[in-house]
Scaffold this active site. Structure first.
Site, PDB file in Angstrom:
ATOM      1  N   SER A   1      -5.508   0.252   8.665  1.00  0.00           N
ATOM      2  CA  SER A   1      -5.907  -1.101   9.064  1.00  0.00           C
ATOM      3  C   SER A   1      -7.090  -1.050  10.022  1.00  0.00           C
ATOM      4  O   SER A   1      -6.998  -0.496  11.124  1.00  0.00           O
ATOM      5  CB  SER A   1      -4.738  -1.814   9.739  1.00  0.00           C
ATOM      6  OG  SER A   1      -5.233  -2.972  10.382  1.00  0.00           O
TER       7      SER A   1
ATOM      8  N   HIS B   1      -7.463  -1.472   4.651  1.00  0.00           N
ATOM      9  CA  HIS B   1      -6.652  -2.670   4.883  1.00  0.00           C
ATOM     10  C   HIS B   1      -7.384  -3.594   5.849  1.00  0.00           C
ATOM     11  O   HIS B   1      -7.671  -3.221   6.987  1.00  0.00           O
ATOM     12  CB  HIS B   1      -5.293  -2.246   5.460  1.00  0.00           C
ATOM     13  CG  HIS B   1      -4.311  -3.362   5.625  1.00  0.00           C
ATOM     14  ND1 HIS B   1      -3.523  -3.817   4.589  1.00  0.00           N
ATOM     15  CD2 HIS B   1      -3.988  -4.114   6.703  1.00  0.00           C
ATOM     16  CE1 HIS B   1      -2.754  -4.795   5.025  1.00  0.00           C
ATOM     17  NE2 HIS B   1      -3.015  -5.001   6.310  1.00  0.00           N
TER      18      HIS B   1
ATOM     19  N   ASP C   1      -7.374  -7.172   7.854  1.00  0.00           N
ATOM     20  CA  ASP C   1      -6.459  -8.200   8.362  1.00  0.00           C
ATOM     21  C   ASP C   1      -7.207  -9.442   8.811  1.00  0.00           C
ATOM     22  O   ASP C   1      -7.902  -9.425   9.824  1.00  0.00           O
ATOM     23  CB  ASP C   1      -5.689  -7.642   9.567  1.00  0.00           C
ATOM     24  CG  ASP C   1      -4.665  -6.612   9.158  1.00  0.00           C
ATOM     25  OD1 ASP C   1      -3.772  -6.959   8.368  1.00  0.00           O
ATOM     26  OD2 ASP C   1      -4.745  -5.458   9.639  1.00  0.00           O
TER      27      ASP C   1
ATOM     28  N   MET D   1      -7.005 -13.200  10.282  1.00  0.00           N
ATOM     29  CA  MET D   1      -6.094 -14.089  11.034  1.00  0.00           C
ATOM     30  C   MET D   1      -6.832 -15.355  11.430  1.00  0.00           C
ATOM     31  O   MET D   1      -8.016 -15.309  11.776  1.00  0.00           O
ATOM     32  CB  MET D   1      -5.629 -13.389  12.310  1.00  0.00           C
ATOM     33  CG  MET D   1      -4.949 -12.066  12.071  1.00  0.00           C
ATOM     34  SD  MET D   1      -4.511 -11.300  13.627  1.00  0.00           S
ATOM     35  CE  MET D   1      -3.980  -9.687  13.062  1.00  0.00           C
TER      36      MET D   1
ATOM     37  N   HIS E   1      -5.534  -8.605   3.560  1.00  0.00           N
ATOM     38  CA  HIS E   1      -4.278  -9.220   4.005  1.00  0.00           C
ATOM     39  C   HIS E   1      -4.614 -10.515   4.738  1.00  0.00           C
ATOM     40  O   HIS E   1      -5.105 -10.480   5.865  1.00  0.00           O
ATOM     41  CB  HIS E   1      -3.547  -8.231   4.932  1.00  0.00           C
ATOM     42  CG  HIS E   1      -2.295  -8.758   5.527  1.00  0.00           C
ATOM     43  ND1 HIS E   1      -1.684  -8.165   6.626  1.00  0.00           N
ATOM     44  CD2 HIS E   1      -1.510  -9.817   5.194  1.00  0.00           C
ATOM     45  CE1 HIS E   1      -0.594  -8.838   6.933  1.00  0.00           C
ATOM     46  NE2 HIS E   1      -0.464  -9.851   6.091  1.00  0.00           N
TER      47      HIS E   1
ATOM     48  N   MET F   1      -3.659 -13.526   6.745  1.00  0.00           N
ATOM     49  CA  MET F   1      -2.637 -14.167   7.598  1.00  0.00           C
ATOM     50  C   MET F   1      -3.185 -15.529   7.986  1.00  0.00           C
ATOM     51  O   MET F   1      -3.522 -15.781   9.149  1.00  0.00           O
ATOM     52  CB  MET F   1      -2.371 -13.291   8.826  1.00  0.00           C
ATOM     53  CG  MET F   1      -1.574 -12.044   8.493  1.00  0.00           C
ATOM     54  SD  MET F   1      -1.662 -10.799   9.782  1.00  0.00           S
ATOM     55  CE  MET F   1      -3.137  -9.957   9.265  1.00  0.00           C
TER      56      MET F   1
ATOM     57  N   MET G   1       6.262  -7.120   6.047  1.00  0.00           N
ATOM     58  CA  MET G   1       5.826  -6.977   7.438  1.00  0.00           C
ATOM     59  C   MET G   1       6.973  -6.340   8.215  1.00  0.00           C
ATOM     60  O   MET G   1       8.084  -6.878   8.250  1.00  0.00           O
ATOM     61  CB  MET G   1       5.507  -8.342   8.066  1.00  0.00           C
ATOM     62  CG  MET G   1       4.268  -9.031   7.537  1.00  0.00           C
ATOM     63  SD  MET G   1       2.760  -8.045   7.524  1.00  0.00           S
ATOM     64  CE  MET G   1       2.628  -7.509   9.235  1.00  0.00           C
TER      65      MET G   1
ATOM     66  N   GLY H   1      -1.942  -5.609  16.273  1.00  0.00           N
ATOM     67  CA  GLY H   1      -1.712  -4.199  15.997  1.00  0.00           C
ATOM     68  C   GLY H   1      -0.888  -3.599  17.130  1.00  0.00           C
ATOM     69  O   GLY H   1      -0.693  -4.230  18.176  1.00  0.00           O
TER      70      GLY H   1
ATOM     71  N   ASP I   1       3.729  -2.870   6.292  1.00  0.00           N
ATOM     72  CA  ASP I   1       2.683  -3.110   7.292  1.00  0.00           C
ATOM     73  C   ASP I   1       3.291  -3.380   8.668  1.00  0.00           C
ATOM     74  O   ASP I   1       4.001  -4.368   8.850  1.00  0.00           O
ATOM     75  CB  ASP I   1       1.849  -4.323   6.830  1.00  0.00           C
ATOM     76  CG  ASP I   1       0.640  -4.581   7.714  1.00  0.00           C
ATOM     77  OD1 ASP I   1       0.384  -3.778   8.637  1.00  0.00           O
ATOM     78  OD2 ASP I   1      -0.044  -5.596   7.468  1.00  0.00           O
ATOM     79  N   GLY I   2       2.971  -2.497   9.615  1.00  0.00           N
ATOM     80  CA  GLY I   2       3.363  -2.729  11.008  1.00  0.00           C
ATOM     81  C   GLY I   2       4.215  -1.612  11.584  1.00  0.00           C
ATOM     82  O   GLY I   2       5.286  -1.305  11.066  1.00  0.00           O
TER      83      GLY I   2
ATOM     84  N   GLY J   1      -2.442   1.176  11.449  1.00  0.00           N
ATOM     85  CA  GLY J   1      -3.585   0.832  12.291  1.00  0.00           C
ATOM     86  C   GLY J   1      -3.654   1.738  13.501  1.00  0.00           C
ATOM     87  O   GLY J   1      -4.432   2.698  13.538  1.00  0.00           O
ATOM     88  N   SER J   2      -2.802   1.452  14.488  1.00  0.00           N
ATOM     89  CA  SER J   2      -2.882   2.218  15.731  1.00  0.00           C
ATOM     90  C   SER J   2      -2.543   3.694  15.529  1.00  0.00           C
ATOM     91  O   SER J   2      -3.088   4.551  16.217  1.00  0.00           O
ATOM     92  CB  SER J   2      -1.984   1.586  16.807  1.00  0.00           C
ATOM     93  OG  SER J   2      -0.706   1.342  16.292  1.00  0.00           O
TER      94      SER J   2
HETATM   95  C1  DX5 Z   1      -0.511  -7.011  11.934  1.00  0.00           C
HETATM   96  C2  DX5 Z   1      -1.434  -6.502  10.851  1.00  0.00           C
HETATM   97  C3  DX5 Z   1      -1.326  -5.058  10.653  1.00  0.00           C
HETATM   98  C4  DX5 Z   1      -1.705  -4.256  11.870  1.00  0.00           C
HETATM   99  C5  DX5 Z   1      -0.904  -2.998  11.842  1.00  0.00           C
HETATM  100  O1  DX5 Z   1      -0.517  -8.372  11.956  1.00  0.00           O
HETATM  101  O2  DX5 Z   1      -1.136  -7.119   9.618  1.00  0.00           O
HETATM  102  O3  DX5 Z   1      -2.041  -4.621   9.503  1.00  0.00           O
HETATM  103  O4  DX5 Z   1      -3.050  -3.938  11.933  1.00  0.00           O
HETATM  104  O5  DX5 Z   1      -1.123  -2.311  13.019  1.00  0.00           O
HETATM  105  P1  DX5 Z   1      -0.180  -1.139  13.487  1.00  0.00           P
HETATM  106  O6  DX5 Z   1      -0.194  -0.097  12.413  1.00  0.00           O
HETATM  107  O7  DX5 Z   1      -0.798  -0.710  14.773  1.00  0.00           O
HETATM  108  O8  DX5 Z   1       1.205  -1.730  13.669  1.00  0.00           O
HETATM  109 ZN    ZN Z   2      -2.008  -6.216   7.750  1.00  0.00          ZN
END
Ligand code: DX5
Ligand code: ZN
Length: 215
Positions: free
Chosen positions: A7, A32, A34, A36, A65, A67, A136, A143, A174-175, A196-197
């Site tokens: 991500s 990926h 994201d 928002m 993705h 959101m 999710m 993240g 995801d997450g 992501g992280s």
């Molecule tokens: C959260 C996002 C994820 C996020 C995941 O709303 O949809 O894709 O970046 O981050 P990590 O892997 O750090 O949980």
């Molecule tokens: Zn995502």
């Protein structure tokens, strides 16, 4: 072997091209992205101009993705990015079946995402039409959150439902995915891991991707 979709939400936005190039050189499968809107989720990330810039340098398929409320308004824009996967939230679509058909008509993989509280059973009628279901495993919007434990059982239930309905849908999670949760998720039936992280916070992101892919 899991597919890995890092991500970009956790990338360094001041050095986006550098991070995109790093992913190009890595073994990751997808990018990926994201999106928002501050309405569907309590945060705003980036939109189409930034994604166009990323798409220009990306050498892997884009996994978008959304959101956002009313994602059906943006099917053409997502297609114009050259995206492979368009993920919309079940909770954001009153006419989910129509949106899925619109995504497929544009030649993209249709993905439907479920928030942590939404049971997998709501997808029973539409599963055979889907190319991907994303669960999710944190509440969407940020993240670096902690993995919600019950996502493991939920992944197993989704895997059973996919088999039972004869669906070909991939299962993406995801997450809060890291080495530990990633391993358990793959055992539970996940095909694609978003991270992501775990990736961008690692000393060696490419190595982290390689590890997650080996799960
Ligand atoms: C959260 C996002 C994820 C996020 C995941 O709303 O949809 O894709 O970046 O981050 P990590 O892997 O750090 O949980
Ligand atoms: Zn995502």
């Amino acid at each position: 072997m899991a597919m890995v979709s890092p991500s970009l939400l956790s990338a360094d936005f001041g050095n986006l091209q550098r991070d995109v190039e790093m992913l190009n050189q890595s073994e990751c499968d997808w990018f990926h992205l994201d999106v928002m809107d501050g309405v569907f989720v309590p945060n705003i990330s980036f939109g189409f101009p930034v994604m166009q810039a990323m798409a220009q340098h990306a050498q892997k398929p884009l996994d978008v993705h959304l959101m956002i409320v009313q994602p059906e308004k943006f099917v053409k824009e997502v297609k114009a990015l050259g995206a492979k996967v368009m993920n919309v939230h079940y909770e954001a679509c009153t006419h989910l079946h129509r949106v899925v058909q619109q995504i497929k008509a544009e030649g993209m993989m249709a993905g439907v995402t479920l928030n942590p509280h939404t049971p997998v059973s709501v997808l029973e009628e539409i599963l055979p039409d889907l190319d991907l279901v994303m669960l999710m495993s944190v509440n969407p919007g940020f993240g670096g959150q902690r993995f919600i434990e019950h996502s493991l059982d939920k992944t197993k239930r989704l895997r059973d439902l996919v088999e039972r309905t004869g669906s070909k849908a991939l299962i993406e999670i995801d997450g809060g995915v890291n080495r530990e949760t990633g391993k358990l998720l793959v055992e539970a039936g996940a095909d694609v891991l978003v991270a992501g992280s775990a990736v961008f916070g690692a000393k060696d992101p490419a190595e982290e991707i390689k590890f997650l892919r080996s799960l």
